[in-house]
Motif scaffolding. Structure first.
Motif, PDB file in Angstrom:
ATOM      1  N   ASP A 258       0.832  -1.201   0.000  1.00 11.49           N
ATOM      2  CA  ASP A 258       0.000   0.000   0.000  1.00 11.49           C
ATOM      3  C   ASP A 258       0.869   1.254   0.000  1.00 11.49           C
ATOM      4  OD1 ASP A 258      -2.215  -1.587   0.065  1.00 11.49           O
ATOM      5  OD2 ASP A 258      -2.773  -1.131   2.136  1.00 11.49           O
TER       6      ASP A 258
ATOM      7  N   ALA B  72      -5.106  -3.897  -3.917  1.00  9.63           N
ATOM      8  CA  ALA B  72      -6.238  -3.651  -3.013  1.00  9.63           C
ATOM      9  C   ALA B  72      -6.661  -2.184  -3.053  1.00  9.63           C
ATOM     10  CB  ALA B  72      -5.866  -4.068  -1.594  1.00  9.63           C
TER      11      ALA B  72
ATOM     12  N   ALA C 232      -9.919  -8.732  -7.565  1.00 12.49           N
ATOM     13  CA  ALA C 232     -10.041  -7.864  -6.399  1.00 12.49           C
ATOM     14  C   ALA C 232     -11.259  -6.955  -6.516  1.00 12.49           C
ATOM     15  CB  ALA C 232      -8.780  -7.022  -6.232  1.00 12.49           C
TER      16      ALA C 232
ATOM     17  N   GLN D 159     -15.109  -7.354  -4.243  1.00 11.68           N
ATOM     18  CA  GLN D 159     -15.593  -6.356  -3.289  1.00 11.68           C
ATOM     19  C   GLN D 159     -17.075  -6.078  -3.459  1.00 11.68           C
ATOM     20  OE1 GLN D 159     -13.449  -2.718  -2.879  1.00 11.68           O
ATOM     21  NE2 GLN D 159     -11.464  -3.689  -2.634  1.00 11.68           N
TER      22      GLN D 159
END
Length: 304
Positions: free
Chosen positions: A245, A258, A299, A303
């Motif tokens: 990240d 992500a 991903a 979600q």
């Protein structure tokens, strides 16, 4: 929200086998669309500012967008084929009308025509096309396209082009025409989208800025007695995909899988209809591009 993927087209990815491989992958793995861009040259001393900062060196080797989509059309049956964006002002609109109608027929009605005004005065100079007055030239280009694609005989008289009364039986497969999406963030572009286009091609903006501009498009549509809900918002992202990240302020221009999926989810919540990713600047070969695209798709869909 639909998910799109840019096809191999420039730099080390400008290879016919790569186009075929990524097109087949996108179709088989659940992507909704594949897209191409449009570049002509990289000036040694650019007079225009590339929207992403420094012009990628790979842009010096750039395959023709509609040729790439023709290859993709031949090896797919389902995915939409889009330009994001096509520099429509680089050629006479009647020639563009013929090429687009041909590609829409070849693809069996799967084409989305995304058009931009361009950012490089050097490219326009190389083609002998005036840089000033691009907005007015685009308006007339759209007029000629719609005239050429309308049923029946064709005739047009404008400031820049004249088409004598004639038969042009080649029409797009989609009716009344392929969707026309316009790219850019200037107020005049947003007004033009709301007034006469089928959608807006946006860049990777912060969500509040994006929704503010989209509201302008919707309000303009209403003022022109058009249905705002019929318009599409497509957001293009050319991310640097990181392993870990990053600072949230850098997303979506940089970020982990992500984080990029989170931004896509925020886009969907904000009302975007489609997000598309160009991974040619962040991967080194076709296998890595496909692997990264698969991770992103998983991903994002995970979600929901």
């Amino acid at each position: 929200m639909r998910i799109g993927l840019a096809l191999p087209q420039y730099g080390g990815f400008a290879d016919p086998a790569a186009i075929v491989a990524v097109s087949k992958f996108a179709e088989a793995s659940g992507f909704d669309s594949v897209w191409v861009g449009d570049r002509l040259l990289v000036a040694s001393e650019p007079r225009g500012q590339y929207p992403g900062g420094q012009i990628p060196p790979g842009f010096a080797h750039f395959l023709d967008p509609l040729t790439v989509l023709t290859v993709a059309a031949g090896v797919t049956d389902r995915v939409r084929l889009g330009t994001n964006t096509l520099n429509a002002l680089w050629q006479p609109p009647m020639l563009l009308a013929r090429t687009v109608a041909s590609l829409d027929q070849v693809s069996r009605g799967r084409l989305d025509v995304g058009i931009g005004l361009g950012w490089s005065p050097d490219e326009f100079e190389a083609l002998g096309v005036p840089w000033p007055g691009r907005g007015a030239r685009l308006e007339e280009t759209l007029d000629v396209l719609e005239t050429a694609w309308a049923p029946g005989p064709v005739e047009y008289v404008g400031e820049r082009w004249t088409v004598p009364h004639a038969r042009i039986d080649l029409k797009p497969r989609q009716t009344p025409r392929p969707p026309i999406l316009l790219g850019g963030h200037a107020p005049a572009t947003l007004e033009r989208v709301g007034r006469r286009a089928d959608g807006w091609l946006a860049g990777p903006l912060p969500i509040p800025a994006l929704t503010g501009m989209w509201t302008t498009v919707e309000r303009t549509a209403e003022k022109n007695d058009r249905d705002p809900s019929a318009l599409r918002l497509v957001v293009r992202i050319n991310p640097a995909v990181e392993t870990d990240d990053v600072d949230p302020k850098l997303v979506p221009r940089r970020g982990s899988i992500a984080q990029l999926a989170g931004y896509a989810h925020d886009l969907e919540t904000a009302g975007a209809h489609e997000v598309m990713f160009d991974l040619q600047l962040t991967t080194n070969n076709v296998d890595e591009l496909i692997e990264t695209a698969a991770e992103l798709h998983t991903a994002i869909t995970g979600q929901r």
